[in-house]
Design an enzyme around this catalytic site. Structure first.
Site, PDB file in Angstrom:
ATOM      1  N   ALA A  10       0.847  -1.191   0.000  1.00 12.64           N
ATOM      2  CA  ALA A  10       0.000   0.000   0.000  1.00 12.64           C
ATOM      3  C   ALA A  10       0.886   1.247   0.000  1.00 12.64           C
ATOM      4  O   ALA A  10       1.882   1.306   0.723  1.00 12.64           O
ATOM      5  CB  ALA A  10      -0.916  -0.008   1.226  1.00 12.64           C
ATOM      6  N   LYS A  14       2.798   2.211  -6.834  1.00 18.19           N
ATOM      7  CA  LYS A  14       2.415   1.348  -7.961  1.00 18.19           C
ATOM      8  C   LYS A  14       1.627   2.102  -9.019  1.00 18.19           C
ATOM      9  O   LYS A  14       1.951   2.044 -10.204  1.00 18.19           O
ATOM     10  CB  LYS A  14       1.550   0.162  -7.470  1.00 18.19           C
ATOM     11  CG  LYS A  14       2.186  -0.727  -6.468  1.00 18.19           C
ATOM     12  CD  LYS A  14       1.234  -1.814  -5.985  1.00 18.19           C
ATOM     13  CE  LYS A  14      -0.053  -1.313  -5.387  1.00 18.19           C
ATOM     14  NZ  LYS A  14       0.073  -0.600  -4.114  1.00 18.19           N
ATOM     15  N   SER A  15       0.586   2.777  -8.602  1.00 20.94           N
ATOM     16  CA  SER A  15      -0.286   3.466  -9.562  1.00 20.94           C
ATOM     17  C   SER A  15       0.449   4.582 -10.288  1.00 20.94           C
ATOM     18  O   SER A  15       0.321   4.723 -11.511  1.00 20.94           O
ATOM     19  CB  SER A  15      -1.517   4.034  -8.848  1.00 20.94           C
ATOM     20  OG  SER A  15      -2.291   2.995  -8.307  1.00 20.94           O
ATOM     21  N   ALA A  33     -10.474   1.032 -13.750  1.00 23.07           N
ATOM     22  CA  ALA A  33     -10.478   1.234 -12.301  1.00 23.07           C
ATOM     23  C   ALA A  33     -11.383   0.188 -11.662  1.00 23.07           C
ATOM     24  O   ALA A  33     -12.524   0.004 -12.093  1.00 23.07           O
ATOM     25  CB  ALA A  33     -10.976   2.637 -11.982  1.00 23.07           C
ATOM     26  N   ALA A  35     -11.828  -0.052  -8.127  1.00 22.99           N
ATOM     27  CA  ALA A  35     -12.280   0.340  -6.792  1.00 22.99           C
ATOM     28  C   ALA A  35     -13.753   0.719  -6.807  1.00 22.99           C
ATOM     29  O   ALA A  35     -14.255   1.254  -7.799  1.00 22.99           O
ATOM     30  CB  ALA A  35     -11.455   1.508  -6.271  1.00 22.99           C
ATOM     31  N   HIS A  49      -6.932   9.712  -7.499  1.00 23.55           N
ATOM     32  CA  HIS A  49      -6.431   8.975  -8.667  1.00 23.55           C
ATOM     33  C   HIS A  49      -6.958   9.588  -9.967  1.00 23.55           C
ATOM     34  O   HIS A  49      -6.214   9.739 -10.936  1.00 23.55           O
ATOM     35  CB  HIS A  49      -6.827   7.496  -8.595  1.00 23.55           C
ATOM     36  CG  HIS A  49      -5.911   6.667  -7.769  1.00 23.55           C
ATOM     37  ND1 HIS A  49      -4.739   6.139  -8.250  1.00 23.55           N
ATOM     38  CD2 HIS A  49      -5.991   6.274  -6.474  1.00 23.55           C
ATOM     39  CE1 HIS A  49      -4.135   5.454  -7.295  1.00 23.55           C
ATOM     40  NE2 HIS A  49      -4.877   5.519  -6.205  1.00 23.55           N
ATOM     41  N   ARG A  53      -4.811  11.502 -13.620  1.00 22.65           N
ATOM     42  CA  ARG A  53      -4.837  10.967 -14.994  1.00 22.65           C
ATOM     43  C   ARG A  53      -5.048  12.063 -16.026  1.00 22.65           C
ATOM     44  O   ARG A  53      -5.841  12.982 -15.816  1.00 22.65           O
ATOM     45  CB  ARG A  53      -6.006   9.980 -15.141  1.00 22.65           C
ATOM     46  CG  ARG A  53      -5.767   8.702 -14.437  1.00 22.65           C
ATOM     47  CD  ARG A  53      -6.941   7.767 -14.683  1.00 22.65           C
ATOM     48  NE  ARG A  53      -7.324   7.231 -13.395  1.00 22.65           N
ATOM     49  CZ  ARG A  53      -8.543   7.015 -12.979  1.00 22.65           C
ATOM     50  NH1 ARG A  53      -9.568   7.257 -13.766  1.00 22.65           N
ATOM     51  NH2 ARG A  53      -8.765   6.541 -11.790  1.00 22.65           N
ATOM     52  N   ASP A  82      -6.058  -1.109 -12.573  1.00 17.98           N
ATOM     53  CA  ASP A  82      -5.648  -0.686 -11.241  1.00 17.98           C
ATOM     54  C   ASP A  82      -6.848  -0.781 -10.301  1.00 17.98           C
ATOM     55  O   ASP A  82      -7.733   0.048 -10.376  1.00 17.98           O
ATOM     56  CB  ASP A  82      -5.118   0.743 -11.299  1.00 17.98           C
ATOM     57  CG  ASP A  82      -4.419   1.179 -10.030  1.00 17.98           C
ATOM     58  OD1 ASP A  82      -4.264   0.357  -9.108  1.00 17.98           O
ATOM     59  OD2 ASP A  82      -4.022   2.355  -9.960  1.00 17.98           O
TER      60      ASP A  82
END
Length: 168
Positions: A10, A14-15, A33, A35, A49, A53, A82
Site C-alpha cells: 500500500a 504502484k499506480s 479502475a 475500486a 487517482h 490521470r 488498477d
C-alpha cells in the site's frame, strides 16, 4: 503486445509508476479502475487517482467482469488495470467462495489480449498467514493469480518506497 505486472505494498507508488509508463505510450490509453466508492475515504482516494490521470485517457469502472471487458478492448490500446487486489475483493464480495469463473475468464483474456497491458496489484502475501478462513482463501487466490500473471508477463516490477525494482 506486452504485459507489465506491477506489484507492491500500500502506498508504494504502484499506480503512479503505471501511469508514468502509460504516459509515454503512443497508442490510446484506457484506464480500468476496479475500486468501488463504498465509503467517504475510498471516494477521496478515487478522486485523487482521477485527478492524476490525463483527460484524454478513457476510464472504465469494472468491479467484476474484468475478463469480459478486456476481450472487448482494441488491440492498439495501452490498458492499465488498477488494481487486481480490489477486483479480487469485489469478486469475493459477490461470491463468498472463490469466484473461479471470473478469475479463469480474466486469465483467458490475458492470453488473448493483443495490446499493451499494465497490471497493478498489492503484494499482500509477505506477512503473516491470516487467521480467518475467508481471509486465507483470499490471500491464497490472489497469490495464485499473481503467479499466473508473473509467468505470463513480459516484465514484473516490485515497487518499494516509490522505487521500481525489476523482478523480471
Amino acid at each position: 503486445m506486452s504485459i507489465h505486472f506491477i506489484l507492491g505494498g500500500a502506498r508504494s507508488g504502484k499506480s503512479a509508476y503505471a501511469e508514468q509508463l502509460a504516459k509515454i505510450q503512443t497508442q490510446p490509453v484506457t484506464y480500468i479502475a476496479t475500486a468501488r466508492a463504498d465509503d467517504v475515504e475510498m471516494q477521496a482516494r478515487i478522486q485523487h487517482h482521477q485527478a492524476q490521470r490525463p483527460e484524454n485517457w478513457a476510464t472504465l469502472e469494472v468491479s467484476e467482469n474484468l475478463g469480459l471487458v478486456l476481450n472487448k478492448l482494441k488491440a492498439d490500446a495501452c490498458v492499465i488495470v488498477d488494481c487486481l487486489t480490489l477486483w479480487m475483493m469485489n469478486c469475493f464480495a459477490q461470491h463468498p467462495k472463490l469466484n473461479t469463473q471470473a478469475i479463469d475468464a480474466f486469465v483467458e483474456a490475458l492470453n488473448s489480449f493483443e495490446g499493451d497491458l499494465i497490471l497493478v496489484s498489492n503484494e499482500i502475501s509477505m506477512g503473516v498467514v491470516p487467521m480467518g478462513a475467508l481471509s486465507r482463501d483470499y490471500v491464497d487466490a490472489l497469490g495464485r493469480l499473481h503467479q499466473q500473471i508473473a509467468a505470463r508477463a513480459d516484465r514484473v516490477t516490485l515497487m518499494v518506497a516509490g522505487l521500481p525494482m525489476t523482478v523480471k
